[in-house]
Write a protein that holds these residues in place. Sequence first.
Motif, mmCIF file in Angstrom:
data_model
loop_
_atom_site.group_PDB
_atom_site.id
_atom_site.type_symbol
_atom_site.label_atom_id
_atom_site.label_comp_id
_atom_site.label_asym_id
_atom_site.label_seq_id
_atom_site.Cartn_x
_atom_site.Cartn_y
_atom_site.Cartn_z
ATOM 1 N N ILE A 131 0.876 -1.178 0.000
ATOM 2 C CA ILE A 131 0.000 0.000 0.000
ATOM 3 C C ILE A 131 0.911 1.225 0.000
ATOM 4 N N ASP A 132 0.632 2.131 -0.908
ATOM 5 C CA ASP A 132 1.459 3.325 -1.030
ATOM 6 C C ASP A 132 0.593 4.559 -0.787
ATOM 7 N N VAL A 133 0.872 5.247 0.311
ATOM 8 C CA VAL A 133 0.117 6.466 0.644
ATOM 9 C C VAL A 133 1.012 7.653 0.290
ATOM 10 N N ARG A 134 0.520 8.532 -0.588
ATOM 11 C CA ARG A 134 1.362 9.645 -1.047
ATOM 12 C C ARG A 134 0.701 10.991 -0.816
ATOM 13 N N ASN A 135 1.322 11.785 0.043
ATOM 14 C CA ASN A 135 0.884 13.177 0.281
ATOM 15 C C ASN A 135 -0.610 13.281 0.543
ATOM 16 N N LEU A 163 0.096 13.043 4.518
ATOM 17 C CA LEU A 163 0.643 11.774 5.004
ATOM 18 C C LEU A 163 1.252 10.960 3.861
ATOM 19 N N SER A 164 2.488 10.470 4.065
ATOM 20 C CA SER A 164 3.121 9.577 3.088
ATOM 21 C C SER A 164 3.759 8.408 3.833
ATOM 22 N N ALA A 166 -6.350 15.982 -1.113
ATOM 23 C CA ALA A 166 -5.152 15.981 -1.959
ATOM 24 C C ALA A 166 -4.429 14.657 -1.754
ATOM 25 N N GLY A 167 -3.538 14.327 -2.689
ATOM 26 C CA GLY A 167 -2.754 13.100 -2.578
ATOM 27 C C GLY A 167 -3.548 11.883 -3.004
ATOM 28 N N GLU A 168 -2.950 10.709 -2.836
ATOM 29 C CA GLU A 168 -3.633 9.485 -3.262
ATOM 30 C C GLU A 168 -3.071 8.272 -2.549
ATOM 31 N N VAL A 169 -3.821 7.165 -2.656
ATOM 32 C CA VAL A 169 -3.366 5.878 -2.138
ATOM 33 C C VAL A 169 -3.354 4.899 -3.307
ATOM 34 N N ARG A 170 -2.266 4.155 -3.433
ATOM 35 C CA ARG A 170 -2.222 3.096 -4.448
ATOM 36 C C ARG A 170 -2.060 1.754 -3.761
ATOM 37 N N ILE A 171 -2.858 0.805 -4.203
ATOM 38 C CA ILE A 171 -2.763 -0.544 -3.665
ATOM 39 C C ILE A 171 -2.257 -1.426 -4.786
ATOM 40 N N GLU A 172 -1.131 -2.079 -4.552
ATOM 41 C CA GLU A 172 -0.459 -2.846 -5.611
ATOM 42 C C GLU A 172 -0.321 -1.963 -6.863
ATOM 43 N N GLY A 173 -0.034 -0.689 -6.651
ATOM 44 C CA GLY A 173 0.240 0.223 -7.759
ATOM 45 C C GLY A 173 -0.970 0.895 -8.390
ATOM 46 N N VAL A 174 -2.178 0.584 -7.893
ATOM 47 C CA VAL A 174 -3.392 1.058 -8.562
ATOM 48 C C VAL A 174 -4.331 1.708 -7.545
ATOM 49 N N ARG A 175 -5.045 2.765 -7.947
ATOM 50 C CA ARG A 175 -6.083 3.348 -7.093
ATOM 51 C C ARG A 175 -7.180 2.310 -6.863
ATOM 52 N N TYR A 176 -7.746 2.264 -5.660
ATOM 53 C CA TYR A 176 -8.741 1.237 -5.336
ATOM 54 C C TYR A 176 -9.849 1.167 -6.386
ATOM 55 N N ARG A 177 -10.362 2.349 -6.774
ATOM 56 C CA ARG A 177 -11.521 2.329 -7.668
ATOM 57 C C ARG A 177 -11.182 1.801 -9.062
ATOM 58 N N ARG A 178 -9.872 1.744 -9.364
ATOM 59 C CA ARG A 178 -9.476 1.207 -10.670
ATOM 60 C C ARG A 178 -9.066 -0.260 -10.601
ATOM 61 N N LEU A 179 -9.125 -0.837 -9.388
ATOM 62 C CA LEU A 179 -8.727 -2.244 -9.251
ATOM 63 C C LEU A 179 -9.767 -3.126 -9.931
ATOM 64 N N PRO A 180 -9.327 -4.034 -10.805
ATOM 65 C CA PRO A 180 -10.281 -5.004 -11.309
ATOM 66 C C PRO A 180 -10.537 -6.009 -10.165
#
Length: 303
Positions: free
Chosen positions: A2-6, A20-21, A55-69
């Motif tokens: 999980i990658d939390v960025r700004n 938060l990062s 602002a900022g974003e979270v990526r899970i396995e490199g992808v935003r949650y809503r874009r996860l298949p």
Amino acid sequence: MIDVRNLTKRYGDRTAVDGLSFTVSPGQVTGFLGPNGAGKSTTMRLMLDLDRPTAGEVRIEGVRYRRLPDPLRRVGAMFEAGGVHRGRTAYHHLLWLAQSNKIPRERVREVLDLVGLDRVAGKRAGVLSLGMGRRLGIAAALLGDPPVLLFDEPINGLDPEGILWIRNLLRGFAAEGRTVLVSSHVMSEMALTADHLIVIGRGRLLADTGMREFIEANAASYVHVRAAEPGRMRDVLAAAGIEVRSGPDGALEAHGVEAAKVGELAAASGLAVHEIGTRSASLEEAFMRLTGDAVEHRTGGPR
Ligand SMILES: Nc1ncnc2c1ncn2[C@@H]1O[C@H](COP(=O)(O)OP(=O)(O)OP(=O)(O)O)[C@@H](O)[C@H]1O
């Protein structure tokens, strides 16, 4: 991972999460700590896109949650307010979740077995005990066999057996190579469960470090010594320039010194020692020291 960025989240003029990062890595249990109102639940909700970041974003396995298949196959989450239809049976709750996420129905029986709910599968969710309800929440998180798992306060209100069960479960998930993030206020339990810690206060990152490093950096261990003549023992230590505090039951706590040195000083002064040893600082002490300034004051003046 999980990658939390700004990540920032504001509610009106209140900043719940503030730039938060951090990264949560696989193969270990990461404890997510912070005083009440620090922003843990908000951060976890943002991870699942249950709320929009300012602002900022979270990526899970490199992808935003809503874009996860197939999101249930990528991330499993157990939040306290379970989202369970109380009139549905445990089985039908899981079946409904499985069917709406294209997960084969056989998996429902598997996860019920896994969490030990197979015998109460036909009971309505609303009549399950707190511990069973928690198991049902975990079963739902596991339906898609996801590599990333989030747990918000999973042990709240559980009995000792339930707490031990969750501890072993989380450690088992990490040993399988999954990414496990868990929030809790129970420091003694967190000390036994987590390998790594993310600590936040007032929405900001305070620490991102291994458990042992965190405790060593934020609380000191000391030598516990119980002597036949505590008054004389205290004088001998103080004369050697050692900081001594009174412990419980007449014991002394010598700080900034090795146990061997304390023993040698006692021997050189002919003092009988009944008990001596190094006491490690606790996670609770370290946490309190680090977050003391970040505690949300619910009454009183402006923050
Ligand atoms: N929907 C909301 N609307 C307004 N303020 C909110 C909302 N959700 C959270 N907050 C505020 O954001 C801050 C962070 O809350 P959050 O629940 O994320 O903290 P927490 O670390 O999970 O706390 P706790 O340990 O008490 O559960 C708090 O000051 C809270 O009052």
